[in-house]
Scaffold this motif. Structure first.
Motif, short mmCIF file in Angstrom:
data_model
loop_
_atom_site.label_atom_id
_atom_site.label_comp_id
_atom_site.label_asym_id
_atom_site.label_seq_id
_atom_site.Cartn_x
_atom_site.Cartn_y
_atom_site.Cartn_z
N TYR A 1 -47.53 51.71 -48.02
CA TYR A 1 -46.32 51.06 -48.60
C TYR A 1 -45.17 50.97 -47.93
O TYR A 1 -44.84 51.79 -47.01
CB TYR A 1 -45.93 52.07 -50.05
CG TYR A 1 -46.89 52.43 -50.81
CD1 TYR A 1 -46.88 51.70 -52.13
CD2 TYR A 1 -47.86 53.41 -50.52
CE1 TYR A 1 -47.72 52.28 -53.28
CE2 TYR A 1 -48.77 53.76 -51.47
CZ TYR A 1 -48.94 53.28 -52.86
OH TYR A 1 -49.69 53.54 -53.69
N PRO B 1 -33.26 48.43 -55.32
CA PRO B 1 -34.00 49.37 -56.34
C PRO B 1 -35.59 49.31 -56.21
O PRO B 1 -36.08 48.35 -55.87
CB PRO B 1 -33.50 48.75 -57.51
CG PRO B 1 -32.17 48.10 -57.28
CD PRO B 1 -32.63 47.60 -56.04
N ALA B 2 -36.16 50.28 -56.48
CA ALA B 2 -37.59 50.35 -56.58
C ALA B 2 -38.17 49.35 -57.30
O ALA B 2 -39.26 48.77 -56.94
CB ALA B 2 -38.13 51.70 -56.70
N SER B 3 -37.53 49.01 -58.36
CA SER B 3 -38.13 48.15 -59.41
C SER B 3 -38.22 46.82 -58.67
O SER B 3 -39.03 45.97 -59.47
CB SER B 3 -37.34 48.18 -60.75
OG SER B 3 -35.87 47.65 -60.41
N GLN B 4 -37.56 46.42 -57.87
CA GLN B 4 -37.48 45.09 -57.18
C GLN B 4 -38.42 44.99 -56.00
O GLN B 4 -38.52 43.90 -55.36
CB GLN B 4 -36.15 44.75 -56.75
CG GLN B 4 -35.08 44.45 -57.83
CD GLN B 4 -33.74 44.41 -57.34
OE1 GLN B 4 -33.50 43.66 -56.29
NE2 GLN B 4 -32.97 44.42 -58.40
N GLN B 5 -39.30 45.99 -55.83
CA GLN B 5 -40.24 46.22 -54.57
C GLN B 5 -41.50 46.07 -55.16
O GLN B 5 -41.90 46.54 -56.15
CB GLN B 5 -39.90 47.36 -53.84
CG GLN B 5 -38.51 47.17 -53.21
CD GLN B 5 -38.30 48.56 -52.30
OE1 GLN B 5 -38.97 48.76 -51.17
NE2 GLN B 5 -37.10 49.41 -52.68
N ASP B 6 -42.65 45.82 -54.28
CA ASP B 6 -43.86 46.07 -54.71
C ASP B 6 -44.51 47.19 -54.25
O ASP B 6 -44.68 47.48 -53.07
CB ASP B 6 -44.77 44.89 -53.51
CG ASP B 6 -46.20 44.64 -54.18
OD1 ASP B 6 -46.71 45.49 -55.12
OD2 ASP B 6 -47.01 44.08 -53.21
N THR C 1 -46.93 49.28 -56.05
CA THR C 1 -48.18 49.56 -56.74
C THR C 1 -49.27 49.15 -56.03
O THR C 1 -49.26 47.98 -55.72
CB THR C 1 -48.03 49.04 -58.17
OG1 THR C 1 -46.98 49.44 -58.71
CG2 THR C 1 -49.22 49.57 -58.85
N GLN D 1 -48.67 54.58 -57.78
CA GLN D 1 -47.22 53.78 -57.79
C GLN D 1 -46.31 54.78 -56.97
O GLN D 1 -46.28 55.90 -57.19
CB GLN D 1 -46.82 53.34 -58.92
CG GLN D 1 -45.38 53.03 -58.98
CD GLN D 1 -44.84 52.64 -60.24
OE1 GLN D 1 -45.32 52.95 -61.42
NE2 GLN D 1 -43.65 52.07 -60.44
N LEU E 1 -42.94 55.81 -56.49
CA LEU E 1 -41.57 55.99 -57.33
C LEU E 1 -40.52 55.75 -56.46
O LEU E 1 -39.51 54.81 -56.56
CB LEU E 1 -41.48 56.74 -58.22
CG LEU E 1 -42.64 56.93 -59.47
CD1 LEU E 1 -42.33 57.97 -60.46
CD2 LEU E 1 -42.64 55.42 -60.14
N SER E 2 -40.38 56.69 -55.35
CA SER E 2 -39.37 56.40 -54.48
C SER E 2 -39.66 57.26 -53.30
O SER E 2 -40.53 57.86 -53.46
CB SER E 2 -38.02 57.14 -54.93
OG SER E 2 -38.13 58.42 -55.36
#
Length: 306
Positions: free
Chosen positions: A194, A201-206, A208, A292, A294-295
């Motif tokens: 990774y 933000p983690a939500s904007q990154q690949d 998974t 996944q 997460l951070s």
């Protein structure tokens, strides 16, 4: 944080009817901590999850046509009575899987963190037959669960007489099959990489990754039946005939070839019309898993979800 349980009846006409029960025993697992391993090789941060149970009571609507499997004049005739319905009880248990936080590298020129997670998907154990404690077991390993044969078909054996005619006996064709997917030795730990950017933000990154290979339950069962893994046994009403009857198992097993044209389309439809969409909705993945990140932080701990 609670068990998900589903029980539904699904018509797969004109091939079969299926009564399905499914339980998700555990939610996804989250682990928080530093990367690396202790001196004994145990990971400092690891996630473990699994224990998903599926029970399918499959009734195949297409009747089996009557025919002779064996006819030795003046000795014995073995035949299939016509008009039977085939029932396949299928129990699957998705075993646990694991993920470990292997390393975090913080010195990339672009300011991003390189994170490695070692992960291995769990096996799915499948049994064709009866598992009395299927949905109540919380302690026993798969190999220790009580497993029983099921009634696959009725077969008629006629002992022929030199005077003509014969003595017919109706016997049950009992069957069971125990297998795991992926097969033994094919599941290995993989290292997933990774790149984490701490500035967005983690939500904007690949973040998974998928480990393992998706396995289709119906296709795996069909392949196992085709390779002769279905164990069959004859149960006669007179114990002394059991030895005689089971001496003909090699001949009787030819019935599976006659059943293939009925069983294989049903098993294929189980995957495409029922299991694949339903199990994915429930979050059940057979043979592979999503891992996944997460951070990640070089000043604190890292979290991963498996």
């Amino acid at each position: 944080q609670s068990v998900v349980s589903a029980g539904i009846a699904v018509p797969l006409k004109p091939l079969a009817n299926v009564q399905l029960q499914a339980k998700v025993i555990e939610p996804p697992s989250i682990a928080v901590g530093p990367p690396g391993y202790y001196p004994d090789g145990t990971a400092k941060t690891r996630a473990h999850t699994g224990q998903i149970r599926i029970l399918l009571d499959t009734q195949i609507l297409t009747p089996v046509a009557g025919s002779d499997l064996l006819n030795i004049p003046l000795v014995v005739k073995i035949s299939l009575p016509s008009g039977q319905l085939i029932r396949l009880p299928i129990y699957a248990e998705v075993a646990s899987g694991d993920a470990e936080l292997d390393s975090i590298q913080c010195n990339a020129p672009d300011g991003k963190y390189d994170v490695k997670i070692a992960a291995a998907p769990g096996l799915a154990h499948i049994f064709l037959g009866k598992v009395p404690t299927a949905f109540t077991n919380r302690t026993s390993a798969w190999k220790d669960l009580p497993k029983e044969q099921f009634d696959l078909l009725n077969i008629q054996i006629t002992l022929l007489s030199i005077l003509g005619g014969g003595i017919p006996f109706n016997v049950k064709l009992l069957a069971k099959m125990d297998l795991s997917i992926p097969g033994s030795g094919t599941t290995t730990r993989q290292t997933l990489s990774y790149r984490f950017d701490p500035t967005i933000p983690a939500s904007q990154q690949d973040l998974t990754r998928t480990v393992g290979t998706e396995q289709n339950l119906g296709a795996a069962i069909a392949s196992a039946i085709g390779s002769g893994m279905l164990k069959i046994e004859l149960a006669t009403p007179i114990p002394i005939l059991d030895t005689i009857a089971n001496g003909l198992i090699t001949v009787i097993s030819g019935v599976l070839g006659a059943l293939n044209f009925i069983l294989l389309p049903v098993l294929a439809q189980l995957d495409s019309a029922l299991l694949a969409p339903l199990l994915k909705t429930l979050g059940i993945q057979i043979g592979y898993a999503d891992v996944q990140l997460l951070s990640a932080s070089c000043d604190g701990n890292a979290r991963l979800v498996y």
